[in-house]
Write an enzyme that holds these catalytic residues in place. Sequence first.
Site, PDB file in Angstrom:
ATOM      1  N   HIS A  84       1.258  -1.042  -0.315  1.00 58.86           N
ATOM      2  CA  HIS A  84      -0.115  -0.231   0.279  1.00 58.86           C
ATOM      3  C   HIS A  84       1.132   1.244   0.329  1.00 58.86           C
ATOM      4  O   HIS A  84       0.262   2.471  -0.323  1.00 58.86           O
ATOM      5  CB  HIS A  84      -0.813   0.028   0.947  1.00 58.86           C
ATOM      6  CG  HIS A  84      -0.199   0.523   2.365  1.00 58.86           C
ATOM      7  ND1 HIS A  84      -0.051  -1.371   3.335  1.00 58.86           N
ATOM      8  CD2 HIS A  84      -0.413   1.381   3.016  1.00 58.86           C
ATOM      9  CE1 HIS A  84       0.062  -0.124   4.872  1.00 58.86           C
ATOM     10  NE2 HIS A  84      -0.052   1.166   4.974  1.00 58.86           N
ATOM     11  N   ASP A 205       0.920  -7.579   1.825  1.00 56.35           N
ATOM     12  CA  ASP A 205       1.399  -6.276   2.437  1.00 56.35           C
ATOM     13  C   ASP A 205       3.362  -5.922   2.160  1.00 56.35           C
ATOM     14  O   ASP A 205       3.285  -5.639   3.236  1.00 56.35           O
ATOM     15  CB  ASP A 205       0.458  -5.283   3.048  1.00 56.35           C
ATOM     16  CG  ASP A 205       0.155  -3.884   2.318  1.00 56.35           C
ATOM     17  OD1 ASP A 205       1.178  -3.276   1.444  1.00 56.35           O
ATOM     18  OD2 ASP A 205      -0.691  -3.235   3.399  1.00 56.35           O
ATOM     19  N   SER A 620       4.563   1.942   8.566  1.00 57.24           N
ATOM     20  CA  SER A 620       3.273   1.205   7.552  1.00 57.24           C
ATOM     21  C   SER A 620       5.158   1.348   6.484  1.00 57.24           C
ATOM     22  O   SER A 620       5.894   1.849   6.121  1.00 57.24           O
ATOM     23  CB  SER A 620       2.533   1.576   6.734  1.00 57.24           C
ATOM     24  OG  SER A 620       1.074   1.613   7.583  1.00 57.24           O
TER      25      SER A 620
HETATM   26  N1  ARG Z   1      -4.557   0.150   7.596  1.00 61.62           N
HETATM   27  C1  ARG Z   1      -3.407   0.641   7.327  1.00 61.62           C
HETATM   28  C2  ARG Z   1      -3.272   2.037   7.458  1.00 61.62           C
HETATM   29  O1  ARG Z   1      -3.445   2.167   8.116  1.00 61.62           O
HETATM   30  C3  ARG Z   1      -3.998  -0.037   5.665  1.00 61.62           C
HETATM   31  C4  ARG Z   1      -4.203   1.135   4.476  1.00 61.62           C
HETATM   32  C5  ARG Z   1      -3.803   0.280   2.676  1.00 61.62           C
HETATM   33  N2  ARG Z   1      -4.949  -0.814   2.568  1.00 61.62           N
HETATM   34  C6  ARG Z   1      -6.740  -0.653   2.530  1.00 61.62           C
HETATM   35  N3  ARG Z   1      -6.805  -1.725   2.726  1.00 61.62           N
HETATM   36  N4  ARG Z   1      -6.926   0.558   2.387  1.00 61.62           N
HETATM   37  O2  ARG Z   1      -2.384   2.512   5.865  1.00 61.62           O
HETATM   38  N1  GLU Z   2      -1.178   1.479   7.890  1.00 57.90           N
HETATM   39  C1  GLU Z   2      -0.449   2.140   8.123  1.00 57.90           C
HETATM   40  C2  GLU Z   2       0.406   3.130   7.599  1.00 57.90           C
HETATM   41  O1  GLU Z   2       0.624   3.715   6.290  1.00 57.90           O
HETATM   42  C3  GLU Z   2      -0.404   1.579  10.228  1.00 57.90           C
HETATM   43  C4  GLU Z   2      -1.191   1.415  10.885  1.00 57.90           C
HETATM   44  C5  GLU Z   2      -1.343   2.184  11.296  1.00 57.90           C
HETATM   45  O2  GLU Z   2      -1.427   3.363  11.529  1.00 57.90           O
HETATM   46  O3  GLU Z   2      -0.880   1.620  13.380  1.00 57.90           O
HETATM   47  O4  GLU Z   2       0.839   3.946   8.020  1.00 57.90           O
END
Ligand code: ARG
Ligand code: GLU
Length: 684
Positions: A84, A205, A620
């Site tokens: 991502h 990911d 991330s």
């Molecule tokens: N929750 C993760 C973050 O905050 C992954 C986001 C990307 N993935 C998604 N399915 N939208 O960035």
């Molecule tokens: N998916 C998040 C990012 O892109 C990390 C997840 C979180 O917030 O801990 O940084």
Amino acid sequence: MLRKLFIGAIALLSFTTATADEGMWLPSLIKERIKEMRKQGFKLKADDIYSDSKASLKDAVVQFGGGCTGEFVSPEGLLLTNHHCGYSSIQKLSSVEHDYLTDGFWAMSREEELPVPGLKVSLLVKMEDVTGRLAAGESRDDIIGKEIKGKGYRASIESMYYGNQYYLFVYCTFRDVRLVGAPPSSIGKFGGDTDNWIWPRHTGDFSVFRVYADANNEPADYSKENVPYRPKRYFKISTKGVNEGDFTMIYGFPGNTQEYITSKAVDYIEKVSNPMKIALRTIRLDIIREAQAKSVATRIAYAAKHAGIANSWKKWEGESLGLKNLNTAEKKTEYEKEFAEWAAGKPEYARLLDSINASYERVIPGYFMRELFNESIAGIELFSFASQLYNKALSQSKLPADEQAGIRKRYLKDYNREIDHAIARHMIREFVERMPKENIPQQLTAAIEKHGGAEALADELFAKTQLIDKYPLTKEEIYADPFVQFASWFAPCMIQNQKYAYRNLSNVPEVEKWYKAYMQALREWDKERAFYPDANFTLRVAYGAVTGYENADGEYHTHLTTLDGVLAKDNPEIYDYNIPQELRDIYDRKDYGRWAIEKNDGKSVPVCFLASNHTSGGNSGSPVINSKGELVGINFDRTWRSTMSDIEFDPAICRNISVDIRFVLFVMDRLGGAGYLLEEMGIK
Ligand code: ARG
Ligand code: GLU
């Protein structure tokens, strides 16, 4: 004394007691934590983590793009991050003939690696506490100027503890970064937005890049002559896997936490800001989803937009729920009472909380307006497009067609008029319903009255605007366009909003100035609390252990998921769960080779694991490191119930989610056919 009683009363989870796993520590101060880390199993020394003078693990960690972390895994600049985090780069390089998002991509040689225009990677050269130098009268510019010694260097001075300390960060930024490989989205984004923030998780990911440098190993623009960058340090990979209880450390760039805010700010976030943002995004997401369900083209065009809107939406829901469950605001109120008792006898601190509260009273209405505007009016895509065109037209005598084309491409390439129209009908109404009357632009009120409602006004705007269909437009046509007119009504509102454009409510200067003294006072008063500066996208260390947690009464979530779970979710009918046929075949044959682990008397492949590291957005792509400093995973998420950890960390349930490095290698090796990369990473 009073506080002891209070801790007893509120039970075990009081945020006044620092736990081993809470904290995002400054690497240059890690010597203050190293004893504790070693007690928990870490084998290396403080200067293995960070050193100004010798190569250390910090030289293997990078800021990736504008908001992620990445890590070197070979002497030749090979870099791992999340799928991502690489998503927009992969999308940019894709076309109808080469759809790397859907099919994945693997360079079979250096020549096949794909340069990503605009992608940057920054390494931390050094960090230094410059509070004293600033106090002694040196200017920021002087300090920074002295540090820009090398090619690609940039430096910034960041405030810690609301201006109590200032740190200099010197970075070296590389700008020839190439895509080496990415799994298909059916692996890299497996589970899509449904599984996002969720455990059990089965997402691969990750994506792979390489940093290039000039002949002197220094940053350079893209050139065929460039050679792979040779990092001072890279991570050795461990394929031994993780077990419950194993020490883990996360080294990366968390973006934003607010652990020290007072109860009033928590209340605002939990009860005012998050609910408003969630409600407006729910409307937008429902509209987008409905359109996506009807058309494959729309599903693709709005995939990234949907992911972006849904990601924070879901996070805020988890956060508000978490704050409520933890009684964070109430606990903070108690904490503040005790603080006030202590401070009462100290003239410099006695009125601090009153001042903080009074400043919140003054600032919250304006801050809310800005948030409401951003989530409503600015959520209309054509509003942003019209504003851009209008500003461009205003700022120059002519607006050449190619410049218009650039703006059009940015805003209208994946644009769907019906979706935006439906969103506008709701967003205009929500804006006027939620905004105090005196702050609604008069022209807007008049137009709504004239047309007989917000919805009718939206219909009129979309019926009459030429912005979408006509190109190029003359300046006169731009000025006269009803949507541009509409956008211009908000100009005073947007100027006003600038006053509140800070990272968080508590960083608006009028509030923040009191926090400087408050933080100082807290550190004098609360001697048991282990203080660490809030995250601000500077390099941090978090440590903890691989561990599951009790998700609900009687429901324990174990620390590891496997390929069995991927296949259990596999469904060719559902886009986000439709895995590559090759993976089904491998599963059917149980043909896992060296990547097999024992499971329930059979074999499987590890996929993701949980740990108790304190992480946030920006982490991330961060390396997950074992007790020997080896790479065992790549961090990419938190569980939904953890998301309040940006405000209060609860060691009982806060867990970060990582992709197991063995799954990364399995996908590279068995699906990507990129075995040569494994060799490069020293995996025999
Ligand atoms: N929750 C993760 C973050 O905050 C992954 C986001 C990307 N993935 C998604 N399915 N939208 O960035
Ligand atoms: N998916 C998040 C990012 O892109 C990390 C997840 C979180 O917030 O801990 O940084």
